[in-house]
Structures are given as C-alpha cells and as structure tokens.
Design a protein around this motif. Sequence first.
Motif, PDB file in Angstrom:
ATOM      1  N   MET A 120       0.822  -1.201   0.000  1.00 47.23           N
ATOM      2  CA  MET A 120       0.000   0.000   0.000  1.00 47.23           C
ATOM      3  C   MET A 120       0.859   1.255   0.000  1.00 47.23           C
ATOM      4  N   ALA A 121       1.889   1.237   0.823  1.00 43.35           N
ATOM      5  CA  ALA A 121       2.770   2.406   0.891  1.00 43.35           C
ATOM      6  C   ALA A 121       3.492   2.629  -0.434  1.00 43.35           C
TER       7      ALA A 121
ATOM      8  N   GLN B  63       0.997   4.090  -2.981  1.00 42.05           N
ATOM      9  CA  GLN B  63       0.664   5.475  -2.644  1.00 42.05           C
ATOM     10  C   GLN B  63       1.828   6.410  -2.938  1.00 42.05           C
TER      11      GLN B  63
ATOM     12  N   GLY C 194       1.799   7.517  -6.353  1.00 46.02           N
ATOM     13  CA  GLY C 194       0.623   8.278  -6.755  1.00 46.02           C
ATOM     14  C   GLY C 194      -0.501   7.430  -7.311  1.00 46.02           C
TER      15      GLY C 194
ATOM     16  N   LYS D 152      -3.827   4.805  -6.870  1.00 41.39           N
ATOM     17  CA  LYS D 152      -4.937   4.555  -5.956  1.00 41.39           C
ATOM     18  C   LYS D 152      -4.799   3.169  -5.347  1.00 41.39           C
ATOM     19  N   VAL D 153      -5.167   3.043  -4.072  1.00 38.11           N
ATOM     20  CA  VAL D 153      -5.057   1.776  -3.354  1.00 38.11           C
ATOM     21  C   VAL D 153      -6.407   1.427  -2.733  1.00 38.11           C
TER      22      VAL D 153
ATOM     23  N   GLY E  17      -4.389  -2.329  -6.533  1.00 34.04           N
ATOM     24  CA  GLY E  17      -3.852  -1.063  -7.001  1.00 34.04           C
ATOM     25  C   GLY E  17      -4.567  -0.667  -8.277  1.00 34.04           C
TER      26      GLY E  17
END
Length: 401
Positions: A63-64, A67, A70, A72-73, A85
Amino acid sequence: MTVSMRGQPWLEAKATRAVMAALQAAGGPDCARFVGGCVRNSLLGQPVDDIDIATRLRPEETMAALQAAGLKVVPTGLEHGTVTGVSERKPYEITTLRRDVETDGRRAVVAFTEDWAEDAARRDFRLNALYADAAGMVFDPTGGGLADAAEGRIVFVGEAETRIREDYLRILRFFRFQAWYGRGQPDATGLAACAALKAGMAQLSAERVSKELLKLLAARDPRSTVRAMAETGVLGQVLPDAQPLNLFEAMCGLTGDPVLRLSALLPADEGAVVRIAGSLRLSNGMRDRLAAAVAEGPVVAPDMTEAEARAAIYRLGRGAFEDRLTRAEAAGGDGAALRRLAAEWTPPKMPVGGRELVRLGLKPGPETGRVLKAFEAGWIADDFPSDGHEGRLRAAMASPA
C-alpha cells in the motif's frame, strides 16, 4: 527451458509498468511477479482480462509503495494479503506470497512468506502456478506448469486430495479448467480424487458453487467435461435433479449461453426449476429466465406457423420465446426462420381499452376486464389485425361471462 511473454500488450502497457515500477522501487527487482491467469492465458494465446501480481512485500508495504507512486489503493483483502492497485483506471490485484497454516475445506488461515516455491505449493493447478517477472520471463516453480499448459493437462499441485481438502471448490475448478483449457481425457489422478471427495462440496456456499458452474458451462464445448462430471457423481452432487445429458449435449451445439445450457440440465418443470435456482442462490433475473423457459403457456416448436409464433411472442415476450425455441431446436428441428421473425417483428400494443368500452355504453367495473380479455384473445387469434376493433369489442361484450 526459458520462456518469455515479452511483447504481450497488457505486459507492455503503461499502467502495468507503473504498478510494477512502484513495487520494485520498494522491494527490489525480484519483489513482484505476475501470476496465474494472465501468465497462463498469455502462453496459450488467449485473452487476458485480469492481472494478478504476487509480491514479497507485506500488504502495508504494498500500500505504501503504490501510494508513494501516486496510485490509488483499495485494501480488498488485507487478512489474506491482498491489495488492489488502480493504475489508469485498471485494477491490479496484488497479493503477498503466502503459505497455508490451516484450512477447513472452504477457507484458509495463511502466513506470509518470501518464498516463491511456498506460494506456488498452495495453488490449485500447476498451470496456474506460473509466474512472470516485469520483463515477461516465466518461472515454473512446480516444474510441470509449462508442460501442462502446452499439452492441455489440468494437474493438481502436489497431492490432489490434499489440494481438494484445502478447498472443496477445487473439484469444480478442476472440471472448469478442463473444459476451458484441457485436451483429451482429464488427469486420472485428479479425476479419482474429485470422485472420492465429492461429498465435501456440500459444505460450500451455494454462491461459490453456482458461480463456478456457470463459468464451466460458458466454455466453448463443455460436453465431454460434463459427461465426466456425471460419470464421477460430481454433477449429481451439484445438481441432484440433473437430467440425462441428451438435451444438454444438443444445446451445446446450438448456443454458448451458459444459462440455456444450465436449463437443459434441469427438469422441464417450473416449480422444480424455481426450487433449484433458490438452492443455488441464483439471481432473481436468472431464476425467472430459467423458469420462463419451461413454464406453462404457449408451446413453441420449430414447425409452428408464423401466426402461432407471433401469438407466442406476444404472450411470452421475445426473450422467453427465443429460449423456448432453442430448447425445442435442441430436441430436434430448425427454428431459424422463427428466430428471424422474433428478431424483426415488434409486438403491437393492445389497440383498445376502457375508453372505447365506455363509448360503447359499458360502465366501468369488473366487466371491463372480462371484455378486454375476450377481445385480446380474439385479436391475437386473428393475427393482430389493425382494423375492425369495434366489431370485435361488441362481440366480446355480447359473449357470455
């Protein structure tokens, strides 16, 4: 053997490269690989719809990483290590490498790992345990996936009975993949395991079973696979009321529609169909369609006249008429001309109503419905004439109740 998928459009797409670059930036060049259907279908020259990625990164790290790039998660299944993702509006399902800790035949408790072989060992079939890196280089941890894909074999990873006891839905998946990708006879060991453990499917949710069954029935030609299901007792486990396969096999030669193919496996009885649809947790729309195909009402046959066909279309609706016609064709006959009629003819609207009856002196009340119903029956029997309505209304008014 070195195999590459280089040049695949989905692999080279900007959106795909963005996702893989984000993961590699966080975990290094070998932290993520494509897996499963996208690899299998690319090797087989078949369309790729979904792109799944396996990664050594933990879910929070995935997730990191996304993100930070840039992207979307969506945390779609964190307890199982799955994150979605979104890159250029396309979803990519990304799952941390896993090994099973505990299974009960429906779901698994998993632990994360960084070992590609451990992740492969928990998958269902060897041709689904193929991985590919960002450049398209294919990896085959089980040692049999590439050969299985090339030769059309559906072989369980490891011991077939062990894989099935982990999730009994794999019995249906075995037959579904055989129908879609198999060539020749099903793998004997896998087939025997499915037959021996079929009773375990009783613990599966109806939604999972019906979804898998409909996917199987959507294969180009599932006839030999469904015969194998019947011979092993698996079909009877899923559909206790399954009919002899004659109509089903003929239906498969006429249409690829999985709902009509399912209809050919069910009794020609509306009440039984509604009950079975309920037990499978089918959608209301699918239940109603299956029921309409066998409900009481106009008999549809390939040799009916055009006037009879128009009457049936008017009463049944175009969809139910065409479904009944296909069932009738499967039983024997050519309904091509009637199918063209159904596509081209638009049922007219009832040309009279309560206003016309009032003008003729009939007061509004229960009699209005009776007269209109009698008029409609005559109008249909006369093949929907566009004139002479007043005379028919007077005749309907004069007819006995």
